[in-house]
Scaffold this motif. Structure first.
Motif: not given
Length: 165
Positions: A149-152, A156-159, A79-84, A54-58
């Motif tokens: 979108x909710x999950x994303x 984002x908020x958690x990472x 990503x963790x296996x669960x996230x993936x 994963x990559x986050x850009x702000x």
């Protein structure tokens, strides 16, 4: 009678296997990008791929322009296996390839700088989909897309706290 039951059982197993196999094949190789942007103010981009990256850009254009510098905050990780698994499940349920290419661009609206534009890009081994969304009243999306979108946004908020200079 036994032949019919056996034949139906075999056909059912084949259908289940085919549907499971096609879903796995769709996610053998993929890249997914989601961005939300308040034009000239702020942009957040998240990218996921089939290698569990994963990559986050702000980008905070407003403050960067005021300081006369560019200071994007970019973070990459695994990503963790669960996230993936959750991303794969939600991508499948969202049926992105069945969506229109754009929403909210059919009429001209009086826009202000606070309006948000969303873009989704999804590429698999065989297909590419790009969706642009400009928020307007009365837009309706599938529950699968809304869940994605909710999950994303939760991701984002958690990472986001991990995003570094």
């Amino acid at each position: 009678m036994k032949t019919r039951i056996s034949l139906l059982t075999i056909l059912s197993v084949m259908l289940i296997c085919l549907s499971g196999c096609s879903n796995k094949k769709e996610f053998e190789e993929f890249s997914f990008t989601y961005s939300m942007e308040s034009v000239d103010n702020y942009k957040m981009v998240v990218t996921f791929d089939s290698n569990q990256n994963y990559k986050l850009e702000e980008y905070n254009y407003f403050f960067d322009n005021a300081a006369n510098k560019r200071d994007p905050k970019i973070s990459e990780g695994k990503l963790t296996d669960k996230e993936f698994e959750e991303i794969q499940k939600l991508l499948s349920k969202s049926k992105l390839f069945e969506m229109e290419d754009s929403y909210g661009f059919d009429k001209e609206y009086n826009r202000d700088l606070g309006d948000i534009m969303y873009q989704v890009s999804f590429s698999t081994k065989d297909k590419d989909k790009f969706i642009s969304i400009r928020t307007t009243e009365n837009q309706q999306f599938s529950s699968g897309f809304i869940s994605l979108i909710g999950y994303i946004n939760t991701f984002i908020n958690s990472h986001k706290k991990e995003v570094a200079n």
